[in-house]
Scaffold this motif. Structure first.
Motif, PDB file in Angstrom:
ATOM      1  N   LEU A  12      78.756 -71.209   2.235  1.00 45.01           N
ATOM      2  CA  LEU A  12      78.513 -72.522   2.850  1.00 45.01           C
ATOM      3  C   LEU A  12      77.593 -72.390   4.054  1.00 45.01           C
ATOM      4  O   LEU A  12      76.656 -73.184   4.230  1.00 45.01           O
ATOM      5  CB  LEU A  12      79.837 -73.171   3.268  1.00 45.01           C
ATOM      6  CG  LEU A  12      80.732 -73.659   2.135  1.00 45.01           C
ATOM      7  CD1 LEU A  12      82.115 -74.026   2.653  1.00 45.01           C
ATOM      8  CD2 LEU A  12      80.094 -74.834   1.408  1.00 45.01           C
ATOM      9  N   GLN A  13      77.818 -71.382   4.886  1.00 46.80           N
ATOM     10  CA  GLN A  13      76.975 -71.163   6.055  1.00 46.80           C
ATOM     11  C   GLN A  13      75.513 -70.973   5.626  1.00 46.80           C
ATOM     12  O   GLN A  13      74.607 -71.573   6.204  1.00 46.80           O
ATOM     13  CB  GLN A  13      77.443 -69.921   6.828  1.00 46.80           C
ATOM     14  CG  GLN A  13      78.754 -70.093   7.544  1.00 46.80           C
ATOM     15  CD  GLN A  13      79.214 -68.781   8.148  1.00 46.80           C
ATOM     16  OE1 GLN A  13      79.928 -68.021   7.505  1.00 46.80           O
ATOM     17  NE2 GLN A  13      78.804 -68.516   9.382  1.00 46.80           N
ATOM     18  N   VAL A  54      76.928 -74.274  10.082  1.00 43.27           N
ATOM     19  CA  VAL A  54      76.162 -73.036   9.961  1.00 43.27           C
ATOM     20  C   VAL A  54      76.937 -71.857  10.562  1.00 43.27           C
ATOM     21  O   VAL A  54      76.950 -70.769   9.987  1.00 43.27           O
ATOM     22  CB  VAL A  54      74.775 -73.184  10.633  1.00 43.27           C
ATOM     23  CG1 VAL A  54      74.046 -71.860  10.697  1.00 43.27           C
ATOM     24  CG2 VAL A  54      73.939 -74.227   9.894  1.00 43.27           C
ATOM     25  N   GLN A  55      77.587 -72.076  11.674  1.00 40.19           N
ATOM     26  CA  GLN A  55      78.293 -70.983  12.353  1.00 40.19           C
ATOM     27  C   GLN A  55      79.631 -70.638  11.709  1.00 40.19           C
ATOM     28  O   GLN A  55      80.011 -69.472  11.629  1.00 40.19           O
ATOM     29  CB  GLN A  55      78.526 -71.338  13.821  1.00 40.19           C
ATOM     30  CG  GLN A  55      77.245 -71.450  14.611  1.00 40.19           C
ATOM     31  CD  GLN A  55      77.442 -72.168  15.936  1.00 40.19           C
ATOM     32  OE1 GLN A  55      78.527 -72.638  16.257  1.00 40.19           O
ATOM     33  NE2 GLN A  55      76.367 -72.271  16.710  1.00 40.19           N
ATOM     34  N   GLU A  98      70.334 -61.243   7.060  1.00 39.43           N
ATOM     35  CA  GLU A  98      70.060 -60.426   8.245  1.00 39.43           C
ATOM     36  C   GLU A  98      70.125 -61.257   9.518  1.00 39.43           C
ATOM     37  O   GLU A  98      70.620 -60.794  10.535  1.00 39.43           O
ATOM     38  CB  GLU A  98      68.695 -59.742   8.137  1.00 39.43           C
ATOM     39  CG  GLU A  98      68.642 -58.623   7.126  1.00 39.43           C
ATOM     40  CD  GLU A  98      69.640 -57.512   7.425  1.00 39.43           C
ATOM     41  OE1 GLU A  98      69.691 -57.030   8.571  1.00 39.43           O
ATOM     42  OE2 GLU A  98      70.399 -57.135   6.507  1.00 39.43           O
ATOM     43  N   TYR A  99      69.644 -62.486   9.462  1.00 34.15           N
ATOM     44  CA  TYR A  99      69.691 -63.339  10.649  1.00 34.15           C
ATOM     45  C   TYR A  99      71.111 -63.829  10.927  1.00 34.15           C
ATOM     46  O   TYR A  99      71.615 -63.707  12.048  1.00 34.15           O
ATOM     47  CB  TYR A  99      68.749 -64.546  10.520  1.00 34.15           C
ATOM     48  CG  TYR A  99      68.962 -65.502  11.675  1.00 34.15           C
ATOM     49  CD1 TYR A  99      68.486 -65.199  12.943  1.00 34.15           C
ATOM     50  CD2 TYR A  99      69.702 -66.663  11.509  1.00 34.15           C
ATOM     51  CE1 TYR A  99      68.737 -66.042  14.019  1.00 34.15           C
ATOM     52  CE2 TYR A  99      69.962 -67.510  12.582  1.00 34.15           C
ATOM     53  CZ  TYR A  99      69.474 -67.193  13.830  1.00 34.15           C
ATOM     54  OH  TYR A  99      69.736 -68.017  14.891  1.00 34.15           O
ATOM     55  N   LEU A 100      71.759 -64.403   9.920  1.00 32.20           N
ATOM     56  CA  LEU A 100      73.063 -65.033  10.138  1.00 32.20           C
ATOM     57  C   LEU A 100      74.188 -64.045  10.438  1.00 32.20           C
ATOM     58  O   LEU A 100      75.011 -64.292  11.317  1.00 32.20           O
ATOM     59  CB  LEU A 100      73.468 -65.866   8.924  1.00 32.20           C
ATOM     60  CG  LEU A 100      72.876 -67.256   8.791  1.00 32.20           C
ATOM     61  CD1 LEU A 100      73.346 -67.924   7.506  1.00 32.20           C
ATOM     62  CD2 LEU A 100      73.217 -68.121   9.989  1.00 32.20           C
ATOM     63  N   ALA A 104      70.034 -59.051  12.952  1.00 26.26           N
ATOM     64  CA  ALA A 104      69.006 -58.002  12.983  1.00 26.26           C
ATOM     65  C   ALA A 104      67.620 -58.564  13.283  1.00 26.26           C
ATOM     66  O   ALA A 104      66.708 -57.811  13.625  1.00 26.26           O
ATOM     67  CB  ALA A 104      68.986 -57.251  11.654  1.00 26.26           C
ATOM     68  N   VAL A 105      67.442 -59.870  13.109  1.00 24.90           N
ATOM     69  CA  VAL A 105      66.162 -60.520  13.414  1.00 24.90           C
ATOM     70  C   VAL A 105      66.434 -61.747  14.271  1.00 24.90           C
ATOM     71  O   VAL A 105      67.515 -62.326  14.232  1.00 24.90           O
ATOM     72  CB  VAL A 105      65.388 -60.935  12.130  1.00 24.90           C
ATOM     73  CG1 VAL A 105      64.981 -59.737  11.305  1.00 24.90           C
ATOM     74  CG2 VAL A 105      66.201 -61.896  11.283  1.00 24.90           C
ATOM     75  N   SER A 106      65.439 -62.133  15.046  1.00 23.15           N
ATOM     76  CA  SER A 106      65.571 -63.334  15.872  1.00 23.15           C
ATOM     77  C   SER A 106      65.322 -64.568  15.001  1.00 23.15           C
ATOM     78  O   SER A 106      64.788 -64.458  13.896  1.00 23.15           O
ATOM     79  CB  SER A 106      64.574 -63.298  17.021  1.00 23.15           C
ATOM     80  OG  SER A 106      63.253 -63.442  16.528  1.00 23.15           O
ATOM     81  N   LEU A 107      65.672 -65.731  15.536  1.00 27.73           N
ATOM     82  CA  LEU A 107      65.421 -66.972  14.810  1.00 27.73           C
ATOM     83  C   LEU A 107      63.925 -67.152  14.587  1.00 27.73           C
ATOM     84  O   LEU A 107      63.501 -67.573  13.507  1.00 27.73           O
ATOM     85  CB  LEU A 107      66.004 -68.173  15.553  1.00 27.73           C
ATOM     86  CG  LEU A 107      65.820 -69.535  14.886  1.00 27.73           C
ATOM     87  CD1 LEU A 107      66.455 -69.554  13.498  1.00 27.73           C
ATOM     88  CD2 LEU A 107      66.413 -70.650  15.747  1.00 27.73           C
TER      89      LEU A 107
END
Length: 193
Positions: A12-13, A54-55, A98-100, A104-107
């Protein structure tokens, strides 16, 4: 997509996150003013409630889901008991994961990757996502308040004043489209009064 063992909540996220980020990317290309305000208003959800989706993958969002389903997103993406994962390319899913979950990566890096994957349509697995988001943009824009379309029209006129040399033949179609949308929304405004 089989390399991840995702929980219901994680699916869902990912679904809500990819939909919002794809909308943001495509609305930016279309130069839609106040795009995110329109997005949340159309989906009848407050920005912080969408952030919770999302969170945490949780929230009471039946109306939001109905509006997304009207745009072509599968209803199975939003099931609380066993949601499916939105169809994307492996590269886009990897970047999202990787983001969520790994941070590991920025937005900003994520958004650059998203732009690269969707802007070039490197993989046909992303086509359905783009198509549904295009319908979402059209729906969001078609129900814009008359005041918003008037503001779009005024923003265009302001841009013309400061943009330097602009050929009239290039400007007129954009102004006419904005004016037509404004005129189409006037009866709605008058009914509400």
């Amino acid at each position: 997509m089989g390399k991840y063992r995702l929980t219901k909540t994680e699916k869902l996220q990912i679904n809500y996150f990819i939909i919002r980020e794809t909308y943001k990317f495509m609305a930016k290309i279309d130069k839609i003013p106040h795009a995110m305000n329109r997005f949340y208003r159309y989906l009848n959800i407050k920005p912080n409630n969408y952030d919770k989706l999302v969170q945490l993958g949780i929230g009471s969002v039946e109306h939001t889901n109905e509006e997304l389903i009207k745009c072509g997103y599968s209803d199975t993406l939003f099931r609380k008991d066993s949601p499916t994962l939105i169809k994307t390319s492996e590269l886009l899913l990897d970047s999202t994961y990787e983001y969520l979950f790994n941070k590991a990566v920025s937005l900003e890096e994520y958004q650059q990757d998203l732009g690269m994957y969707l802007g070039t349509i490197m993989n046909t697995d992303d086509t359905l996502l783009v198509e549904c988001t295009r319908k979402l943009i059209n729906n969001v824009y078609s129900v814009s308040e008359p005041d918003e379309t008037l503001m779009d029209f005024m923003d265009m006129i302001d841009d013309l004043e400061y943009s330097g040399h602009t050929l009239q033949k290039d400007v007129m179609p954009e102004l006419l489209d904005a004016y037509k949308q404004y005129k189409a929304n006037i009866p709605t405004l008058q009914k509400d009064e």
